[in-house]
Design an enzyme around this catalytic site. Structure first.
Site: not given
Ligand code: PHB
Length: 378
Positions: A182, A185, A242, A187, A28
């Site tokens: 994705h 993490n 997260n 999401y 990101t």
């Molecule tokens: C982040 O921007 O911190 C981020 C984004 C996507 C991910 C992990 C971290 O899978």
């Protein structure tokens, strides 16, 4: 003598022929332009890194609802598709391969970023206690606690699967070589998989098969557009980023790996828990992933070249993805080849801003492509 013969050897992943096994991890960077469309500067950044065996783009939202941080790119408007087309053309002009990572953040968002300032959505109305969204601020961005979420209705889940399909159609038109789903993490898709974030009582919650359902639905939708040999999935078993606390992550990973294998997916990409402070994966679990998935296996977590060489030569992985190292070293495979020192990544410029900390990390030999971009592109 070259120190990393396996890491720097070519390989086949699904329908793709990679010139080396040094993958650029999704990162990101929060530098998309107006309308969350990729810019010339973004094309320059990816073009500089075209020597990766495969570039996996930064996470890219499939809808505005899927956005959780400002200035992340999308793939749901004509402008975004056109911006990505330039990125892909730049990478292809330098003989690189590039996969688009499709993203929906679910509860990791804030109403300030949502359509009509609505609440973010998730499998269940369970707030993330400590995770943050990143909203606009006069000095760039501000980290704020996520708000909401509200639980998705069943029909809305079907709509989100359709958003993934439509995004894949746009990605195909933009010329991407592959799609990465994705599901890691913390999401949205990870929120469906995980026991602490999914308390649904319909066919998308409850038992492990139900919690996995949306991921397989999304995979099938994307495969219908790209073909299985051009689709990979990212998972983060035992990850804690997260506010994920999954009591069933290893079993879920085995189940999904078998489902992906049956579908003939190109690769499975594992974001290891250590990058965000979780306990490392056990060797036994790594081996079980290998046993359950017959496609290519990619691991990612602050690897050095030596560590990557070891995991590939011992046949635990087929390739390794590098995040910060690729961010700071546009010619990372070449640096590994000649055992050159690496540029240090500057965390102050990871997110937002323009060229500084983005396209100005030097390569060993001056990249003529740098001069193509004479003006800052907003
Ligand atoms: C982040 O921007 O911190 C981020 C984004 C996507 C991910 C992990 C971290 O899978």
């Amino acid at each position: 003598m070259m120190l990393y013969p396996n890491l720097l050897s070519s390989t086949i992943i699904g329908d793709l022929k990679l010139s080396n096994r040094v993958i650029m991890a999704p990162l990101t960077r929060m530098r998309a332009g107006p309308g969350n469309a990729p810019t010339k500067l973004n094309a320059e950044y990816y073009g500089q890194r075209a020597s990766a065996g495969l570039i996996i783009t930064e996470a890219t939202q499939i809808s505005q609802q899927g956005q959780g941080y400002l200035d992340t790119p999308g793939i749901y408007t004509d402008e975004q598709e056109a911006g990505w087309k330039h990125v892909v053309e730049r990478v292809h002009s330098r003989s690189g391969l590039i996969a688009l990572q499709l993203w929906h953040v679910g509860r990791i968002s804030h109403s300030k970023l949502q359509p009509n300032n609505a609440l973010p959505v998730a499998p269940s109305a369970i707030p993330a206690p400590a995770a943050t969204a990143r909203i606009p601020h006069e000095d760039g961005f501000l980290r704020v606690l996520c708000d909401g979420p509200r639980a998705l209705e069943l029909e809305e889940i079907l709509g989100i699967v359709n958003d993934y399909r439509n995004s894949a159609i746009r990605a195909k038109r933009a010329g991407f070589d592959a799609i990465e789903v994705h599901a890691a993490n913390g999401y949205l898709l990870n929120q469906f998989l995980s026991t602490n974030t999914n308390q649904r009582t319909d066919s998308y919650g409850g038992c492990l098969e139900n919690r996995a359902r949306i991921v397989l639905d999304v995979v099938d939708a994307v495969v219908s557009v790209f073909g299985a040999g051009r689709v990979g999935v990212r998972l983060s078993p035992n990850g804690i980023f997260n506010d994920i606390e999954d009591t069933d992550a290893e079993e879920m990973t085995s189940y999904l790996a078998r489902g992906f294998s049956e579908r003939g997916l190109a690769y499975l990409h594992i974001a290891e828990p250590d990058w965000a402070g979780g306990a490392p994966l056990s060797d036994e679990f790594r081996k079980s992933i290998r046993d359950n998935f017959k496609g290519a296996l990619i691991f990612c977590s602050n690897y050095t070249a030596a560590k990557a060489e070891k995991i590939i030569s011992s046949n635990i992985a087929d390739a390794v993805a590098f995040g910060r190292a690729f961010l700071a070293n546009p010619d990372l495979p070449e640096r590994f080849r000649v055992s050159s020192p690496l540029n240090e990544a500057d965390s102050k410029t990871f997110y937002c801003g323009a060229e500084i900390g983005y396209t100005d990390y030097p390569a060993l030999t001056k990249d003529k492509g740098n001069s193509e971009l004479e003006h800052k592109n907003s």
